[in-house]
Scaffold this motif. Structure first.
Motif, PDB file in Angstrom:
ATOM      1  N   ALA A   1       0.761  -1.255  -0.165  1.00 39.00           N
ATOM      2  CA  ALA A   1       0.023   0.043  -0.085  1.00 39.00           C
ATOM      3  C   ALA A   1       0.697   1.352   0.229  1.00 39.00           C
ATOM      4  CB  ALA A   1      -0.964   0.145   1.178  1.00 39.00           C
ATOM      5  N   GLN A   2       1.947   1.337   0.692  1.00 41.00           N
ATOM      6  CA  GLN A   2       2.828   2.414   0.665  1.00 41.00           C
ATOM      7  C   GLN A   2       3.502   2.517  -0.283  1.00 41.00           C
ATOM      8  OE1 GLN A   2       5.383   1.246   4.236  1.00 41.00           O
ATOM      9  NE2 GLN A   2       4.658   2.993   5.296  1.00 41.00           N
ATOM     10  N   LEU A   3       3.967   1.378  -1.269  1.00 45.00           N
ATOM     11  CA  LEU A   3       4.483   1.836  -2.613  1.00 45.00           C
ATOM     12  C   LEU A   3       3.613   2.447  -3.576  1.00 45.00           C
ATOM     13  CD1 LEU A   3       6.356  -1.701  -2.695  1.00 45.00           C
ATOM     14  CD2 LEU A   3       7.528   0.643  -2.566  1.00 45.00           C
ATOM     15  N   ALA A   4       2.351   1.874  -3.511  1.00 46.12           N
ATOM     16  CA  ALA A   4       1.327   2.442  -4.544  1.00 46.12           C
ATOM     17  C   ALA A   4       0.850   3.770  -4.132  1.00 46.12           C
ATOM     18  CB  ALA A   4      -0.016   1.637  -4.270  1.00 46.12           C
ATOM     19  N   GLU A   5       0.798   4.095  -2.653  1.00 40.38           N
ATOM     20  CA  GLU A   5       0.693   5.650  -2.554  1.00 40.38           C
ATOM     21  C   GLU A   5       1.493   6.532  -2.715  1.00 40.38           C
ATOM     22  OE1 GLU A   5      -0.383   5.297   1.787  1.00 40.38           O
ATOM     23  OE2 GLU A   5      -2.468   4.991   1.378  1.00 40.38           O
ATOM     24  N   MET A   6       2.905   6.202  -2.700  1.00 38.42           N
ATOM     25  CA  MET A   6       3.925   7.019  -3.055  1.00 38.42           C
ATOM     26  C   MET A   6       3.929   7.281  -4.777  1.00 38.42           C
ATOM     27  SD  MET A   6       7.084   5.389  -0.695  1.00 38.42           S
ATOM     28  CE  MET A   6       8.066   4.960  -2.021  1.00 38.42           C
ATOM     29  N   ALA A   7       3.264   6.322  -5.535  1.00 33.66           N
ATOM     30  CA  ALA A   7       3.232   6.628  -6.815  1.00 33.66           C
ATOM     31  C   ALA A   7       2.006   7.634  -7.285  1.00 33.66           C
ATOM     32  CB  ALA A   7       3.153   5.136  -7.675  1.00 33.66           C
ATOM     33  N   ALA A   8       1.008   7.754  -6.279  1.00 29.53           N
ATOM     34  CA  ALA A   8      -0.427   8.490  -6.766  1.00 29.53           C
ATOM     35  C   ALA A   8       0.209   9.875  -7.098  1.00 29.53           C
ATOM     36  CB  ALA A   8      -1.226   8.481  -5.557  1.00 29.53           C
ATOM     37  N   PRO A   9       1.031  10.455  -6.195  1.00 32.22           N
ATOM     38  CA  PRO A   9       1.339  11.928  -6.721  1.00 32.22           C
ATOM     39  C   PRO A   9       1.991  11.860  -8.007  1.00 32.22           C
ATOM     40  CG  PRO A   9       2.212  11.620  -4.551  1.00 32.22           C
ATOM     41  CD  PRO A   9       1.591  10.126  -5.120  1.00 32.22           C
ATOM     42  N   VAL A  10       2.857  11.190  -8.617  1.00 32.93           N
ATOM     43  CA  VAL A  10       3.466  11.036  -9.855  1.00 32.93           C
ATOM     44  C   VAL A  10       2.433  11.023 -10.847  1.00 32.93           C
ATOM     45  CG1 VAL A  10       5.031   9.811 -11.461  1.00 32.93           C
ATOM     46  CG2 VAL A  10       5.549   9.862  -8.959  1.00 32.93           C
ATOM     47  N   VAL A  11       1.305  10.027 -10.724  1.00 32.81           N
ATOM     48  CA  VAL A  11       0.211   9.987 -11.644  1.00 32.81           C
ATOM     49  C   VAL A  11      -0.668  11.289 -11.690  1.00 32.81           C
ATOM     50  CG1 VAL A  11      -1.891   8.965 -12.352  1.00 32.81           C
ATOM     51  CG2 VAL A  11       0.196   7.524 -11.269  1.00 32.81           C
ATOM     52  N   LEU A  12      -0.708  12.059 -10.593  1.00 31.05           N
ATOM     53  CA  LEU A  12      -1.507  13.390 -10.460  1.00 31.05           C
ATOM     54  C   LEU A  12      -0.856  14.393 -11.261  1.00 31.05           C
ATOM     55  CD1 LEU A  12      -3.856  14.602  -9.454  1.00 31.05           C
ATOM     56  CD2 LEU A  12      -2.523  15.271  -7.362  1.00 31.05           C
ATOM     57  N   LEU A  13       0.670  14.452 -10.877  1.00 22.90           N
ATOM     58  CA  LEU A  13       1.434  15.247 -11.748  1.00 22.90           C
ATOM     59  C   LEU A  13       1.619  15.082 -13.260  1.00 22.90           C
ATOM     60  CD1 LEU A  13       4.332  15.592  -9.143  1.00 22.90           C
ATOM     61  CD2 LEU A  13       2.675  17.488  -9.767  1.00 22.90           C
ATOM     62  N   ALA A  14       1.439  13.782 -13.527  1.00 23.81           N
ATOM     63  CA  ALA A  14       1.236  13.381 -14.952  1.00 23.81           C
ATOM     64  C   ALA A  14       0.112  13.995 -15.514  1.00 23.81           C
ATOM     65  CB  ALA A  14       1.687  12.018 -15.019  1.00 23.81           C
ATOM     66  N   GLY A  15      -0.947  14.374 -14.727  1.00 24.32           N
ATOM     67  CA  GLY A  15      -2.329  15.068 -15.425  1.00 24.32           C
ATOM     68  C   GLY A  15      -3.546  14.062 -15.462  1.00 24.32           C
ATOM     69  N   ASP A  16      -3.345  13.116 -14.643  1.00 24.12           N
ATOM     70  CA  ASP A  16      -4.421  11.946 -14.760  1.00 24.12           C
ATOM     71  C   ASP A  16      -4.770  11.802 -13.099  1.00 24.12           C
ATOM     72  OD1 ASP A  16      -6.052   9.886 -15.088  1.00 24.12           O
ATOM     73  OD2 ASP A  16      -4.608   8.873 -16.383  1.00 24.12           O
TER      74      ASP A  16
ATOM     75  N   ILE B   1      -3.350  14.958  -2.330  1.00 26.79           N
ATOM     76  CA  ILE B   1      -3.711  14.463  -3.600  1.00 26.79           C
ATOM     77  C   ILE B   1      -5.347  14.627  -3.552  1.00 26.79           C
ATOM     78  CG2 ILE B   1      -4.076  12.125  -4.747  1.00 26.79           C
ATOM     79  CD1 ILE B   1      -1.265  11.357  -3.494  1.00 26.79           C
ATOM     80  N   GLU B   2      -6.144  14.255  -2.598  1.00 24.32           N
ATOM     81  CA  GLU B   2      -7.442  14.275  -2.375  1.00 24.32           C
ATOM     82  C   GLU B   2      -7.727  15.705  -2.933  1.00 24.32           C
ATOM     83  OE1 GLU B   2     -11.214  14.032   0.551  1.00 24.32           O
ATOM     84  OE2 GLU B   2      -9.298  13.325   1.194  1.00 24.32           O
ATOM     85  N   THR B   3      -7.235  16.637  -2.122  1.00 28.02           N
ATOM     86  CA  THR B   3      -7.586  18.061  -2.719  1.00 28.02           C
ATOM     87  C   THR B   3      -7.515  18.482  -3.939  1.00 28.02           C
ATOM     88  OG1 THR B   3      -7.207  18.629  -0.142  1.00 28.02           O
ATOM     89  CG2 THR B   3      -7.116  20.367  -1.601  1.00 28.02           C
ATOM     90  N   LEU B   4      -6.260  18.085  -4.291  1.00 25.06           N
ATOM     91  CA  LEU B   4      -6.083  18.387  -5.856  1.00 25.06           C
ATOM     92  C   LEU B   4      -6.954  17.771  -6.765  1.00 25.06           C
ATOM     93  CD1 LEU B   4      -2.031  18.595  -5.612  1.00 25.06           C
ATOM     94  CD2 LEU B   4      -3.666  20.454  -5.694  1.00 25.06           C
ATOM     95  N   ALA B   5      -7.274  16.477  -6.567  1.00 24.38           N
ATOM     96  CA  ALA B   5      -7.937  15.848  -7.299  1.00 24.38           C
ATOM     97  C   ALA B   5      -9.603  16.145  -7.435  1.00 24.38           C
ATOM     98  CB  ALA B   5      -7.781  14.245  -7.037  1.00 24.38           C
ATOM     99  N   ARG B   6      -9.982  16.365  -6.150  1.00 25.31           N
ATOM    100  CA  ARG B   6     -11.395  17.110  -6.123  1.00 25.31           C
ATOM    101  C   ARG B   6     -11.419  18.243  -6.716  1.00 25.31           C
ATOM    102  NH1 ARG B   6     -14.916  14.819  -2.470  1.00 25.31           N
ATOM    103  NH2 ARG B   6     -14.213  13.284  -1.078  1.00 25.31           N
ATOM    104  N   ALA B   7     -10.289  19.152  -6.748  1.00 24.37           N
ATOM    105  CA  ALA B   7     -10.412  20.466  -7.598  1.00 24.37           C
ATOM    106  C   ALA B   7     -10.514  19.971  -8.947  1.00 24.37           C
ATOM    107  CB  ALA B   7      -9.131  21.159  -7.248  1.00 24.37           C
ATOM    108  N   GLU B   8      -9.778  19.020  -9.605  1.00 28.18           N
ATOM    109  CA  GLU B   8      -9.995  18.749 -10.888  1.00 28.18           C
ATOM    110  C   GLU B   8     -11.245  17.940 -11.424  1.00 28.18           C
ATOM    111  OE1 GLU B   8      -7.681  18.922 -13.507  1.00 28.18           O
ATOM    112  OE2 GLU B   8      -6.516  19.989 -12.472  1.00 28.18           O
ATOM    113  N   LEU B   9     -11.423  16.980 -10.522  1.00 27.94           N
ATOM    114  CA  LEU B   9     -12.697  16.280 -10.840  1.00 27.94           C
ATOM    115  C   LEU B   9     -14.002  16.495 -10.093  1.00 27.94           C
ATOM    116  CD1 LEU B   9     -10.924  12.828 -10.154  1.00 27.94           C
ATOM    117  CD2 LEU B   9     -11.241  13.883 -12.173  1.00 27.94           C
ATOM    118  N   GLY B  10     -14.203  17.647  -9.036  1.00 32.65           N
ATOM    119  CA  GLY B  10     -15.264  17.607  -8.407  1.00 32.65           C
ATOM    120  C   GLY B  10     -15.567  16.532  -7.283  1.00 32.65           C
ATOM    121  N   SER B  11     -16.350  17.037  -6.501  1.00 37.53           N
ATOM    122  CA  SER B  11     -16.824  15.858  -5.271  1.00 37.53           C
ATOM    123  C   SER B  11     -17.229  14.743  -5.933  1.00 37.53           C
ATOM    124  CB  SER B  11     -17.612  16.476  -4.396  1.00 37.53           C
ATOM    125  OG  SER B  11     -16.586  17.553  -3.548  1.00 37.53           O
TER     126      SER B  11
END
Length: 122
Positions: free
Chosen positions: A33-48, A79-89
């Protein structure tokens, strides 16, 4: 640090490799889980943000009673805050729910970003 999209794709691919290796090595779910969570910001920064939310949701289900450390919690909230801003609640909640049932192998597949990450809302 700002990287070109290719840099984020490379980091995501390395994270996918690390995740697959962790599973093959039979590491405990909280470590995976920690490994996956460390990757989530990379994916967000990639625009997804959709993939990032799904990854975060899946990793959260693998923790099974192992709470996040304060830095991990802060990063998940960011990540949640940034993704919510992009996707809406509503969009965020839909992606989070879709991600909860993903396996580590499915998350590793999500980390194999396309040449161009989809633009928000697509």
């Amino acid at each position: 640090m700002s990287l070109p999209l290719g840099g984020h794709r490379l980091r995501a691919l390395l994270a996918a490799l690390a995740l697959r290796t962790a599973r093959k090595s039979r590491l405990a779910d909280p470590i995976v889980a920690q490994l996956a969570e460390m990757a989530a910001p990379v994916v967000l920064l990639a625009g997804d943000p959709r993939r990032a939310v799904r990854i975060l949701a899946a990793a959260g289900t693998w923790r099974v009673g192992c709470v996040r450390s304060v830095p991990e919690w802060n990063e998940a909230r960011r990540i949640e805050t940034l993704a919510r801003a992009e996707l809406g609640s509503r969009g965020y909640e839909e992606e989070y729910e879709a991600g909860r049932a993903l396996t580590p192998d499915q998350v590793a597949e999500l980390l194999e970003l396309p040449d161009r990450a989809p633009v928000s809302g697509s």
